[in-house]
Scaffold this motif. Sequence first.
Motif, mmCIF file in Angstrom:
data_model
loop_
_atom_site.group_PDB
_atom_site.id
_atom_site.type_symbol
_atom_site.label_atom_id
_atom_site.label_comp_id
_atom_site.label_asym_id
_atom_site.label_seq_id
_atom_site.Cartn_x
_atom_site.Cartn_y
_atom_site.Cartn_z
ATOM 1 N N ALA A 89 0.813 -1.213 0.000
ATOM 2 C CA ALA A 89 0.000 0.000 0.000
ATOM 3 C C ALA A 89 0.848 1.267 0.000
ATOM 4 O O ALA A 89 0.322 2.364 0.162
ATOM 5 N N SER A 90 2.166 1.127 -0.176
ATOM 6 C CA SER A 90 3.079 2.275 -0.298
ATOM 7 C C SER A 90 3.635 2.319 -1.711
ATOM 8 O O SER A 90 3.969 1.277 -2.285
ATOM 9 N N PHE A 91 3.775 3.514 -2.269
ATOM 10 C CA PHE A 91 4.196 3.671 -3.663
ATOM 11 C C PHE A 91 5.278 4.739 -3.773
ATOM 12 O O PHE A 91 5.309 5.692 -2.994
ATOM 13 N N GLN A 92 6.137 4.560 -4.755
ATOM 14 C CA GLN A 92 7.109 5.579 -5.148
ATOM 15 C C GLN A 92 6.895 5.876 -6.625
ATOM 16 O O GLN A 92 6.933 4.958 -7.459
ATOM 17 N N ILE A 93 6.686 7.145 -6.980
ATOM 18 C CA ILE A 93 6.440 7.549 -8.363
ATOM 19 C C ILE A 93 7.635 8.373 -8.832
ATOM 20 O O ILE A 93 7.826 9.514 -8.399
ATOM 21 N N PRO A 94 8.507 7.836 -9.699
ATOM 22 C CA PRO A 94 9.685 8.577 -10.145
ATOM 23 C C PRO A 94 9.335 9.624 -11.200
ATOM 24 O O PRO A 94 8.468 9.412 -12.045
ATOM 25 N N LEU A 95 10.027 10.763 -11.148
ATOM 26 C CA LEU A 95 9.830 11.866 -12.094
ATOM 27 C C LEU A 95 11.190 12.334 -12.601
ATOM 28 O O LEU A 95 12.111 12.585 -11.815
ATOM 29 N N TYR A 96 11.314 12.457 -13.919
ATOM 30 C CA TYR A 96 12.585 12.842 -14.530
ATOM 31 C C TYR A 96 12.696 14.364 -14.597
ATOM 32 O O TYR A 96 11.714 15.072 -14.830
ATOM 33 N N GLU A 97 13.922 14.845 -14.394
ATOM 34 C CA GLU A 97 14.187 16.279 -14.478
ATOM 35 C C GLU A 97 15.415 16.505 -15.350
ATOM 36 O O GLU A 97 16.504 16.027 -15.048
ATOM 37 N N GLY A 98 15.227 17.237 -16.448
ATOM 38 C CA GLY A 98 16.324 17.517 -17.365
ATOM 39 C C GLY A 98 16.329 18.973 -17.773
ATOM 40 O O GLY A 98 15.816 19.851 -17.063
ATOM 41 N N LYS A 99 16.892 19.249 -18.949
ATOM 42 C CA LYS A 99 17.019 20.630 -19.419
ATOM 43 C C LYS A 99 15.665 21.292 -19.642
ATOM 44 O O LYS A 99 15.547 22.516 -19.588
ATOM 45 N N SER A 100 14.648 20.492 -19.929
ATOM 46 C CA SER A 100 13.310 21.043 -20.179
ATOM 47 C C SER A 100 12.449 21.077 -18.917
ATOM 48 O O SER A 100 11.232 21.276 -18.993
ATOM 49 N N GLY A 101 13.062 20.877 -17.751
ATOM 50 C CA GLY A 101 12.317 20.930 -16.510
ATOM 51 C C GLY A 101 11.922 19.557 -16.003
ATOM 52 O O GLY A 101 12.309 18.527 -16.554
ATOM 53 N N ILE A 102 11.118 19.543 -14.948
ATOM 54 C CA ILE A 102 10.718 18.300 -14.313
ATOM 55 C C ILE A 102 9.358 17.853 -14.838
ATOM 56 O O ILE A 102 8.509 18.685 -15.198
ATOM 57 N N GLU A 103 9.177 16.555 -14.930
ATOM 58 C CA GLU A 103 7.873 16.029 -15.313
ATOM 59 C C GLU A 103 6.828 16.416 -14.265
ATOM 60 O O GLU A 103 7.132 16.530 -13.079
ATOM 61 N N ASN A 104 5.597 16.597 -14.722
ATOM 62 C CA ASN A 104 4.530 17.088 -13.858
ATOM 63 C C ASN A 104 3.590 15.954 -13.459
ATOM 64 O O ASN A 104 2.998 15.293 -14.314
ATOM 65 N N LEU A 105 3.464 15.721 -12.152
ATOM 66 C CA LEU A 105 2.545 14.724 -11.613
ATOM 67 C C LEU A 105 1.268 15.430 -11.164
ATOM 68 O O LEU A 105 1.319 16.406 -10.416
ATOM 69 N N TYR A 106 0.125 14.936 -11.609
ATOM 70 C CA TYR A 106 -1.124 15.607 -11.248
ATOM 71 C C TYR A 106 -2.275 14.599 -11.266
ATOM 72 O O TYR A 106 -2.105 13.433 -11.629
ATOM 73 N N ASN A 107 -3.449 15.091 -10.860
ATOM 74 C CA ASN A 107 -4.669 14.265 -10.801
ATOM 75 C C ASN A 107 -4.458 12.971 -10.009
ATOM 76 O O ASN A 107 -4.916 11.903 -10.409
ATOM 77 N N ILE A 108 -3.781 13.104 -8.875
ATOM 78 C CA ILE A 108 -3.598 11.932 -8.014
ATOM 79 C C ILE A 108 -4.895 11.684 -7.242
ATOM 80 O O ILE A 108 -5.430 12.590 -6.598
ATOM 81 N N LYS A 109 -5.380 10.491 -7.314
ATOM 82 C CA LYS A 109 -6.542 10.134 -6.511
ATOM 83 C C LYS A 109 -6.431 8.674 -6.088
ATOM 84 O O LYS A 109 -5.874 7.835 -6.813
ATOM 85 N N GLY A 110 -6.941 8.388 -4.907
ATOM 86 C CA GLY A 110 -6.847 7.025 -4.419
ATOM 87 C C GLY A 110 -7.758 6.793 -3.228
ATOM 88 O O GLY A 110 -8.135 7.725 -2.513
ATOM 89 N N PHE A 111 -8.107 5.536 -3.028
ATOM 90 C CA PHE A 111 -8.934 5.128 -1.894
ATOM 91 C C PHE A 111 -8.399 3.811 -1.351
ATOM 92 O O PHE A 111 -7.872 2.975 -2.097
ATOM 93 N N SER A 112 -8.563 3.639 -0.038
ATOM 94 C CA SER A 112 -8.420 2.309 0.550
ATOM 95 C C SER A 112 -9.823 1.842 0.917
ATOM 96 O O SER A 112 -10.618 2.611 1.476
#
Length: 658
Positions: A89-112
Amino acid sequence: MNARLAGGIFLFILLISVTLKGQWVKPEFDNIGIEEKNLKQCSFDKQADAVVLFDSGESFFIDGSNGIEMVFVKHIKIKILSEAGIGAASFQIPLYEGKSGIENLYNIKGFSYNFEGDLVRKTELKKDAVFKERINDQWSARRLTFPDVRVGTVVELEYMISSPYVFEFRDWDFQSQYPVIHSQYKTRMIPFYEYIYLIKGNIEKIQRKSYEDGFSRRGMFGIQFNEMVYEFWASELPGLVSERFAPSSKDYNTRVDFQLCTVIFPGGGKERILTTWEELIDDYLSDDLFGKYIKKAQKWGLKNLPVDSLLQLSEKERMGYVVDYVKRNYRTDGVLRWSRAKKSFNDFVKQRDGNAANLNLMTIGLLKAAGIDVVPVVLSTRLNGEIAYDYPFRHYFDCVVALVRSSGGTMILDATNPVAPLGELPLICYNGKGLIVEKGALQWCVLALPGHSVEATNFNLTFNGSDTVMTLAISSELTGFPATEWRDKLLQNPESVNQFFKNDLFNDKDLEVVVRNQSDIKLPLMFDGSLSIPVPKKSSRLIVRPFWGQSVAVNPFQSAERSLPIVIPYTGRRSFVFTMELPGNYKATQLPENKSLTIGGMSLQYVAALNDKKIVISGHYSVTKSFFAVAEYNEIRQFYNYLIKTFNQEVVVEPVQQ
């Protein structure tokens, strides 16, 4: 169009439509079925602590504010089956960051979801449960843990990532730590990019189809088109096995990898990105952080090194000088797995630190300045997995080293570890073959383990004149990887010297240890120690384990069965010699049995002898190959059982009856 690759890998170009039997179904969020509620165990893995009910991904392109962007949607649902599975029930979401900036994480939703009779109680994942984490300069992550999780809970997560890095199309892992009931991935392609994809692992499990979506007419750059859709899915996938001494999970995980191969311009014309190994080599050589970096390092070396004096030395002396110069003056930032420099050459020289590629590419340039025939070699570390040699994927390579070609043969050099001897790479670099980055004929370099790892320990047990105290003197001599590992430990913590001989027979308080040759990596690393041991009463017998617990005590291969090949970190030899001079009033009443055993790639010999009043016991075991197939597992397991039993035999000494 497709071609089969070696080792259970399939290669495809996303150009044509081929429909195969099967179905990709978009799951509905926040919809719990009765079968999910009643599920108590995974039908195809009854010991599983958790099970992935489904794992769904989708990638597509949008016309963003700064150009074309790629959007990735992830939707996963997991059921917890035991206390040990709560970590699912634990997660790690990797995001890349380069010359064009960092990837954008959005619309996170979840339920237990928890089940109480006929009721379903759901607890929402809050925004404050998502935490930022920096991994390195190129990667960050978001960590989250679901609330109200217990045995029987179902957790459901969905999120989106937008990325400007269309060159790095999202790959997909069908397997995870836990068994997966259903996994699926959909890509929607536009006519401006062509990609290659590789299917690896359990290929027979994966179904796929492709088609032109006639219901999604789109327009970009004034061009109207229909998207090409590629769907992949698989069911009843076992959890990834975690076993000691196993290859990288990337070598056996069922997955699909993508790489951009062609850009098609709206106004006409194409640009091929990478379709041959030669093109990949050209890409490296023209890169400011690789080929051009080496040229700058060579130019800098001609100005700053005593080149005229160096040219009077032998090739090996010049190699040693340059590698030692880099080790003394520059340091790594801890990022080993990167095949291109992180910093520009000028910044690296000023700041004196960088990633491993910064150090090794500089080393190559300085070796060239010193008149050495040297070329870079890019490789895939053991953590990154094996290379499929039929097609050039960028992600294959995560490290660069130097290959020297001299009159005495070839030598591979690395300047990242200040305590490693000349010609020794980090252990994770010994993984198959490396690509020689040089214009001309395509060449590969075998990354063979050096066969110089030896650890020899001598024990000398003597009685003092009073016959009430014995003195045990121990000395160990290490070369190769054991020496490097211990020099690393001592560099990080000088107090660890007292841990060298520590085991269940004596602790660090009993034994004071002295280390020799710690800073001279050309010499063996030496450890010496001694301790006093009370002699039992005259009427008592003395029982001695000759090797004092320094040999293998626990079999590293406990399981009765094995699923994955065995990869031994390095080859080498471990030896012991025990001597004991008996006083006149003692005799040996039990000596160990002589033993020997040889199987493919492993051998041992154990000999005990009594010459007058002197007991001499010697033993050694060797591992001469690093890779063993699953079919060899039982032999390896039996070898270690035999080794433990043999090398832990006892000597019994008793006083002579007057």
